[in-house]
Each structure stands twice: as structure tokens, then as C-alpha cells.
Design a protein around this motif. Structure first.
Motif, mmCIF file in Angstrom:
data_model
loop_
_atom_site.group_PDB
_atom_site.id
_atom_site.type_symbol
_atom_site.label_atom_id
_atom_site.label_comp_id
_atom_site.label_asym_id
_atom_site.label_seq_id
_atom_site.Cartn_x
_atom_site.Cartn_y
_atom_site.Cartn_z
ATOM 1 N N ALA A 243 75.151 28.572 63.897
ATOM 2 C CA ALA A 243 75.675 27.300 63.435
ATOM 3 C C ALA A 243 75.266 26.157 64.353
ATOM 4 C CB ALA A 243 77.204 27.379 63.335
ATOM 5 N N VAL A 244 75.303 26.391 65.655
ATOM 6 C CA VAL A 244 75.181 25.284 66.608
ATOM 7 C C VAL A 244 73.728 24.921 66.882
ATOM 8 C CG1 VAL A 244 75.570 24.623 69.011
ATOM 9 C CG2 VAL A 244 77.407 25.695 67.691
ATOM 10 N N VAL A 245 72.878 25.928 67.048
ATOM 11 C CA VAL A 245 71.495 25.628 67.451
ATOM 12 C C VAL A 245 70.775 24.781 66.404
ATOM 13 C CG1 VAL A 245 69.240 26.643 67.967
ATOM 14 C CG2 VAL A 245 71.305 27.609 69.001
ATOM 15 N N PRO A 246 70.774 25.196 65.111
ATOM 16 C CA PRO A 246 70.095 24.349 64.121
ATOM 17 C C PRO A 246 70.738 22.970 63.997
ATOM 18 C CG PRO A 246 70.523 26.528 63.237
ATOM 19 C CD PRO A 246 71.310 26.406 64.500
ATOM 20 N N CYS A 247 72.073 22.937 64.067
ATOM 21 C CA CYS A 247 72.755 21.642 63.981
ATOM 22 C C CYS A 247 72.347 20.755 65.151
ATOM 23 C CB CYS A 247 74.278 21.829 63.982
ATOM 24 S SG CYS A 247 74.906 22.467 62.432
ATOM 25 N N GLY A 248 72.239 21.350 66.330
ATOM 26 C CA GLY A 248 71.820 20.581 67.495
ATOM 27 C C GLY A 248 70.417 20.036 67.323
ATOM 28 N N ILE A 249 69.525 20.882 66.792
ATOM 29 C CA ILE A 249 68.132 20.439 66.592
ATOM 30 C C ILE A 249 68.090 19.315 65.572
ATOM 31 C CG2 ILE A 249 65.863 21.125 65.761
ATOM 32 C CD1 ILE A 249 66.522 23.969 66.907
ATOM 33 N N VAL A 250 68.813 19.481 64.451
ATOM 34 C CA VAL A 250 68.830 18.445 63.420
ATOM 35 C C VAL A 250 69.497 17.182 63.951
ATOM 36 C CG1 VAL A 250 69.726 17.855 61.129
ATOM 37 C CG2 VAL A 250 68.711 20.096 61.526
ATOM 38 N N ALA A 251 70.525 17.357 64.785
ATOM 39 C CA ALA A 251 71.224 16.207 65.358
ATOM 40 C C ALA A 251 70.297 15.395 66.244
ATOM 41 C CB ALA A 251 72.440 16.671 66.151
ATOM 42 N N ILE A 252 69.296 16.050 66.829
ATOM 43 C CA ILE A 252 68.293 15.317 67.604
ATOM 44 C C ILE A 252 67.278 14.678 66.659
ATOM 45 C CG2 ILE A 252 66.412 15.553 69.272
ATOM 46 C CD1 ILE A 252 68.092 17.963 70.438
ATOM 47 N N GLY A 253 66.906 15.417 65.621
ATOM 48 C CA GLY A 253 65.837 14.963 64.734
ATOM 49 C C GLY A 253 66.243 13.786 63.870
ATOM 50 N N ILE A 254 67.476 13.816 63.342
ATOM 51 C CA ILE A 254 67.887 12.762 62.412
ATOM 52 C C ILE A 254 67.870 11.379 63.078
ATOM 53 C CG2 ILE A 254 69.884 11.863 61.137
ATOM 54 C CD1 ILE A 254 70.399 14.741 60.197
ATOM 55 N N PRO A 255 68.450 11.208 64.290
ATOM 56 C CA PRO A 255 68.378 9.879 64.916
ATOM 57 C C PRO A 255 66.942 9.409 65.140
ATOM 58 C CG PRO A 255 69.982 11.252 66.029
ATOM 59 C CD PRO A 255 69.247 12.140 65.071
ATOM 60 N N ILE A 256 66.046 10.340 65.444
ATOM 61 C CA ILE A 256 64.648 9.949 65.657
ATOM 62 C C ILE A 256 64.067 9.389 64.359
ATOM 63 C CG2 ILE A 256 62.327 10.830 66.134
ATOM 64 C CD1 ILE A 256 63.655 12.788 68.125
ATOM 65 N N VAL A 257 64.375 10.063 63.242
ATOM 66 C CA VAL A 257 63.888 9.577 61.947
ATOM 67 C C VAL A 257 64.495 8.215 61.637
ATOM 68 C CG1 VAL A 257 63.834 10.027 59.466
ATOM 69 C CG2 VAL A 257 63.505 11.907 61.074
ATOM 70 N N VAL A 258 65.800 8.106 61.840
ATOM 71 C CA VAL A 258 66.497 6.856 61.504
ATOM 72 C C VAL A 258 65.981 5.708 62.366
ATOM 73 C CG1 VAL A 258 68.742 5.705 61.537
ATOM 74 C CG2 VAL A 258 68.549 8.023 60.634
ATOM 75 N N ILE A 259 65.856 5.964 63.665
ATOM 76 C CA ILE A 259 65.401 4.912 64.583
ATOM 77 C C ILE A 259 63.971 4.507 64.229
ATOM 78 C CG2 ILE A 259 64.766 4.443 66.975
ATOM 79 C CD1 ILE A 259 67.233 6.303 67.705
ATOM 80 N N SER A 260 63.125 5.497 63.962
ATOM 81 C CA SER A 260 61.749 5.196 63.575
ATOM 82 C C SER A 260 61.722 4.362 62.314
ATOM 83 C CB SER A 260 60.962 6.480 63.368
ATOM 84 O OG SER A 260 61.023 7.283 64.515
ATOM 85 N N PHE A 261 62.605 4.731 61.371
ATOM 86 C CA PHE A 261 62.668 4.017 60.103
ATOM 87 C C PHE A 261 63.083 2.579 60.336
ATOM 88 C CE2 PHE A 261 64.803 2.673 56.210
ATOM 89 C CZ PHE A 261 63.867 3.026 55.276
ATOM 90 N N LEU A 262 64.101 2.367 61.165
ATOM 91 C CA LEU A 262 64.599 1.016 61.402
ATOM 92 C C LEU A 262 63.570 0.177 62.131
ATOM 93 C CD1 LEU A 262 68.293 1.780 62.376
ATOM 94 C CD2 LEU A 262 67.455 0.786 60.239
ATOM 95 N N ILE A 263 62.899 0.774 63.102
ATOM 96 C CA ILE A 263 61.883 0.039 63.853
ATOM 97 C C ILE A 263 60.760 -0.391 62.923
ATOM 98 C CG2 ILE A 263 60.068 0.285 65.593
ATOM 99 C CD1 ILE A 263 62.070 2.111 67.134
ATOM 100 N N ARG A 264 60.338 0.543 62.063
ATOM 101 C CA ARG A 264 59.236 0.241 61.151
ATOM 102 C C ARG A 264 59.660 -0.682 60.019
ATOM 103 N NH1 ARG A 264 54.007 0.744 62.615
ATOM 104 N NH2 ARG A 264 54.051 2.140 64.387
ATOM 105 N N GLY A 265 60.988 -0.743 59.782
ATOM 106 C CA GLY A 265 61.474 -1.585 58.693
ATOM 107 C C GLY A 265 61.269 -3.059 58.954
ATOM 108 N N TYR A 266 61.150 -3.441 60.236
ATOM 109 C CA TYR A 266 60.993 -4.849 60.537
ATOM 110 C C TYR A 266 59.540 -5.297 60.535
ATOM 111 C CZ TYR A 266 65.887 -4.919 61.681
ATOM 112 O OH TYR A 266 67.240 -4.829 61.601
#
Ligand code: ZN
Length: 113
Positions: free
Chosen positions: A90-113
Motif C-alpha cells: 500500500a505505502v510504497v506505490p502510494c509514496g512513489i505516486v505521491a512524488i510523481g503527481i506533484p512533479i506533473v502538476v508543477i510541470s503543468f503549472l510552469i508550462r501553463g504560463y
């Protein structure tokens, strides 16, 4: 010739290739604009290409690893690995995704401007 539909009366209207701007519908007489959509579509495509930048690809890759890890744990968990196995599954994949999702979101927001 291009055939489009009048946005007001939905009748077919024939236009010359490559034209754009404001036209009057020959059926109902209402004005409409044509051609802008063809310019907007490639821009949106370019922007979506920009969104798929390096940071976003890395983020998506990390998310993919998280999902694969989760599936891997789910498959190898069949034998009943005990409480630690369940915890890790339960924890390991969630931890990996928890790292990955902010990277996607931040990349998206940076590129959105
Ligand atoms: Zn019309």
C-alpha cells in the motif's frame, strides 16, 4: 470548397478554401466568423506538446513506476506475505505516486504560463 454549417440555422454553407473572417449566411442572413478555429487548433496542439515537457514526462514516468510497483505487489502478494507485505504494497506505490503527481502538476503549472 469547404462546406460548413451555419451556427444560426445549421444549413450548409459553401466557402472558398483558405478563407477566414466574417461572413453572412446566405440562408438566414446572420453573420458568423469562420477560419479562426483552424488557427486555434494548431496552437492548442503546440501548447499541449509544450505541456508534455521533460518535467512532465519524468513525473508521468514516476507515476507509471508507482502503478507498476502497485501491480507488482498485488501479483506477488498472492502467497500471503504477511503484514509487512501488505503495508509495503500500500505505502510504497502510494509514496512513489505521491512524488510523481506533484512533479506533473508543477510541470503543468510552469508550462501553463
Ligand atoms: Zn444561417
Amino acid at each position: 470548397m469547404v462546406v460548413i454549417q451555419c451556427p444560426h440555422c445549421e444549413q450548409d454553407i459553401e466557402l472558398e478554401d483558405g478563407v477566414s473572417g466574417l461572413f453572412d449566411c446566405p440562408h438566414c442572413g446572420n453573420g458568423f466568423s469562420f477560419g479562426d478555429n483552424e488557427l486555434v487548433a494548431p496552437n492548442l496542439f503546440d501548447r499541449s506538446q509544450l505541456f508534455m515537457s521533460r518535467g512532465m514526462k519524468i513525473g508521468l514516468a514516476i507515476n507509471a513506476i508507482g502503478v507498476i510497483t502497485f501491480m507488482g505487489f498485488a501479483i506477488f502478494e498472492d502467497g500471503g506475505g504477511g503484514s509487512w507485505g501488505n503495508y509495503a504494497a500500500a505505502v510504497v506505490p502510494c509514496g512513489i505516486v505521491a512524488i510523481g503527481i506533484p512533479i506533473v502538476v508543477i510541470s503543468f503549472l510552469i508550462r501553463g504560463y
